[in-house]
Every structure is written in C-alpha cells, then in structure tokens.
Design an enzyme around this catalytic site. Structure first.
Site, short mmCIF file in Angstrom:
data_model
loop_
_atom_site.label_atom_id
_atom_site.label_comp_id
_atom_site.label_asym_id
_atom_site.label_seq_id
_atom_site.Cartn_x
_atom_site.Cartn_y
_atom_site.Cartn_z
N LYS A 1 34.73 24.25 30.71
CA LYS A 1 36.11 24.69 30.48
C LYS A 1 36.42 25.80 31.48
O LYS A 1 36.46 26.99 31.15
CB LYS A 1 36.32 25.12 29.02
CG LYS A 1 37.78 25.00 28.58
CD LYS A 1 37.93 24.99 27.09
CE LYS A 1 39.37 25.13 26.63
NZ LYS A 1 40.31 24.11 27.09
N LEU B 1 36.34 16.95 29.00
CA LEU B 1 36.01 18.15 28.24
C LEU B 1 35.64 17.70 26.82
O LEU B 1 36.37 16.91 26.22
CB LEU B 1 37.23 19.08 28.19
CG LEU B 1 36.92 20.40 27.48
CD1 LEU B 1 36.19 21.35 28.42
CD2 LEU B 1 38.17 21.04 26.93
N GLU C 1 40.77 11.38 30.29
CA GLU C 1 41.44 12.21 29.28
C GLU C 1 42.80 12.62 29.81
O GLU C 1 43.23 12.14 30.87
CB GLU C 1 40.58 13.45 28.96
CG GLU C 1 40.33 14.34 30.16
CD GLU C 1 39.49 15.58 29.86
OE1 GLU C 1 39.40 16.00 28.70
OE2 GLU C 1 38.93 16.13 30.82
N HIS D 1 31.93 34.14 48.63
CA HIS D 1 31.78 33.02 47.69
C HIS D 1 30.52 33.15 46.83
O HIS D 1 30.53 32.86 45.64
CB HIS D 1 31.74 31.68 48.43
CG HIS D 1 33.06 31.26 48.98
ND1 HIS D 1 33.73 31.97 49.95
CD2 HIS D 1 33.85 30.19 48.69
CE1 HIS D 1 34.87 31.37 50.23
NE2 HIS D 1 34.97 30.28 49.48
N TYR E 1 36.97 29.60 30.02
CA TYR E 1 37.84 30.06 28.94
C TYR E 1 37.69 29.19 27.71
O TYR E 1 37.04 28.14 27.74
CB TYR E 1 39.30 30.09 29.42
CG TYR E 1 39.98 28.72 29.53
CD1 TYR E 1 39.68 27.86 30.59
CD2 TYR E 1 40.91 28.31 28.60
CE1 TYR E 1 40.31 26.63 30.70
CE2 TYR E 1 41.55 27.08 28.71
CZ TYR E 1 41.24 26.24 29.75
OH TYR E 1 41.86 25.02 29.86
N1 PDD Z 1 43.03 22.52 26.64
N2 PDD Z 1 40.67 18.18 27.82
C1 PDD Z 1 41.23 19.14 28.58
C2 PDD Z 1 41.22 18.97 30.08
C3 PDD Z 1 41.79 20.28 27.99
O1 PDD Z 1 42.32 21.25 28.78
C4 PDD Z 1 41.81 20.40 26.57
C5 PDD Z 1 42.40 21.57 25.86
C6 PDD Z 1 41.22 19.37 25.81
C7 PDD Z 1 41.18 19.41 24.31
O2 PDD Z 1 40.17 20.29 23.85
P1 PDD Z 1 40.30 21.04 22.45
O3 PDD Z 1 40.53 19.99 21.41
O4 PDD Z 1 39.00 21.73 22.25
O5 PDD Z 1 41.47 21.97 22.57
C8 PDD Z 1 40.66 18.28 26.48
C9 PDD Z 1 43.50 23.75 26.09
C10 PDD Z 1 44.25 23.65 24.79
C11 PDD Z 1 44.26 24.52 27.17
O6 PDD Z 1 43.82 24.43 28.30
O7 PDD Z 1 45.21 25.23 26.87
#
Ligand code: PDD
Length: 282
Positions: free
Chosen positions: A148, A204, A180, A105, A37
């Site tokens: 992601k 990520l 993170e 799977h 996503y």
């Molecule tokens: N998540 N790390 C993780 C594990 C994340 O799920 C996200 C963002 C980020 C930040 O990435 P970005 O700056 O590109 O949004 C880092 C989104 C917002 C979510 O899962 O809703």
C-alpha cells in the site's frame, strides 16, 4: 479538505491542528513517494478490523524495508485521540522513510520515519443505492501492487480518466485478465458464482475484500478466488467494487453497457445486508 483544516492530526509524536502540521521538503515521501499508508474506517469511535489493517501495514513496511517498533496497543494509543465517537470516520495513516540530508535515491543510513495520521468523516457514498458506472483500462501500475504505497501516480491518472468520462472507477486489466479498481478491489457474479481475482502481487489485499470473502463462506455463497478474464467480466451479471471508505458499490454500467439488468443485483443486495449487519456487530 476544508472541513479538515482545524481538525486535530498526529505528526511524529505530537497532536496539532492540521493547518499547523508541516513536513520538510526533504522528506522522502515528498521527493520520492517513499512511503506506505493505511486507510482504516472507524464506526462510532471503533476502528474496524484494526488487526488486519496493522498486519497489512507491517507487510507493506517489510516490503519497502522500513522498520517501525509500534505494537497494536501503541497504534491504538496514537490513533484513538483522533476519533469522534459520534461519527463514522476514517483514519489516514502514512509512514515515510523520513527526512534525509540530501536527495539520493538510495536509503539514508539511519532513517527516522515520518509518521502522520489524520481523520475525516465518512459520508455515505451516493452510488450504493443506484450503482455506479465504470470503465476498463489497461493496468499501468508497477509489479508490487500488494504494497500500500503512497506512490499512486498511475492510480491517480487512471481514476481521473474514469471520472472525466462520468465514471466512478477504472477497472484495470493486464494481459487479458482483470486485477482490481484504481482504488478498490473487484467482485463479479459470473454464471451464478461470486468471483474475485486471486490474491497476488498484482492486487492490494483489501480488508473489505477479506470481510466479504469471510461473509460469503459463512453464508454458503458459491465463491471462487481465481483469474477472471476481461471477457468474462464484460459478461458478468453483477460487478462490485469494494474499499474501506465506500464499502461495497455495485457497478451497473461497464464500458457504457449495462451490467446484468443495469440495476444493483440480488447477490449484491444480500451481501450488502450481511456486511451492514456485520459492521453493527463488531
Ligand atoms: N484504497 N485496491 C486499491 C488499489 C486500493 O487503493 C484500495 C483502497 C483497495 C481496497 O482496500 P481496502 O478494502 O482495505 O480499503 C484495493 C483506499 C481506500 C485509498 O487509497 O484511499
């Protein structure tokens, strides 16, 4: 979700009200979390850093061995009708390996991906002004955190644990160094230097992170992308978490102890101004 119920969403080539958007229970996204996503902010109808989000999406798709033929223009055509030019919103875009005839799977032979997109309003996050609390926790996720993936069970459990203790985020660590947040990237000011964990498969590659690094470089901040130990983080004068929906949020309390003076710090204040100016300019 209630305000979303009658909003228009995109599902496999059609636009329809959210309440009418249905996916088969045999969809591999439902059965296996077999999908990826993106969350893309849009300010007054303009998608922010769209190319970066699409590059990351392509990278996620490649890593899970799923192919989709859309180029930049085609994605713009698909997503633009969901946007409202009078608001700040975010697009949630999900692609799964589609519906297979039976639960197995291994990949189906010729998968037809499910493509779903919905849009919701970005409400200003209360924590920007006052800062938020966070807790550190062992990073229990898998080893492909640079994908992601919709498979977010570990992130869900970690975030929930933080929320139940009155905190906005769980800050994760492995083998003594920090990675993170459960849904955010991490920055810290340590000995006057702005630091963020280096880009590896354990984090990520956030787009907000990328913009902050660009702004720091363009404005002569002392910046370092490197390994940050949990110990160093616990002694940082500032900690921020960053994401597309919450932007930059100062952490003022970590593990029940104040970070720095327990208020948003001066480096945050400067960077947040630069970030807001940058947003306006694009
Ligand atoms: N998540 N790390 C993780 C594990 C994340 O799920 C996200 C963002 C980020 C930040 O990435 P970005 O700056 O590109 O949004 C880092 C989104 C917002 C979510 O899962 O809703």
């Amino acid at each position: 979700m209630n305000d979303l119920v009658d909003s228009k969403v995109y599902l496999n080539g059609e636009y329809l009200p959210l309440s009418e958007a249905k996916v088969s229970v045999l969809d591999r996204g439902f059965l296996f979390g077999d999908g990826v996503y993106e969350v893309i902010p849009a300010y007054f109808g303009r998608l922010f850093r769209m190319q970066d989000h699409l590059d990351r999406l392509q990278d996620s798709l490649t890593k899970i061995r799923l192919q989709l033929p859309y180029d930049f223009e085609q994605w713009m055509e698909i997503l633009s009708p969901l946007l409202d030019k009078s608001k700040n919103q975010s697009i949630y875009l999900q692609i799964t390996r589609g519906v297979a005839a039976k639960r197995d799977h291994a990949f189906p032979k010729n998968p037809i991906p499910t493509v779903f997109a919905m849009c919701s309003d970005i409400k200003p996050f209360a924590g920007v002004e006052a800062g938020v609390k966070a807790l550190t926790m062992e990073d229990s996720r898998w080893e492909m955190c640079n994908v992601k993936a919709t498979t977010l069970l570990a992130n869900v459990l970690l975030r929930q644990q933080a929320v139940e203790q009155g905190c906005a985020e769980a800050i994760l660590h492995r083998n003594g160094y920090v990675t993170e947040g459960a849904a955010s990237n991490l920055f810290a000011v340590i000995d006057g230097i702005l630091m963020t964990p280096e880009k590896t498969a354990e984090i990520l590659p956030g787009i907000t992170r990328k913009v902050i690094i660009e702004l720091a470089q363009a404005n002569d901040f002392e910046l370092s992308e490197e390994i940050i130990s949990l110990e160093a983080l616990q002694a940082a004068s500032e900690i921020w978490i960053t994401s597309s929906t919450r932007e930059i949020i100062p952490v003022i309390e970590l593990d029940k102890k104040p970070v720095g003076d327990g208020i948003p710090g001066p480096v945050f204040n400067t960077m947040n101004k630069l970030f807001q100016q940058y947003k306006q300019s694009v």
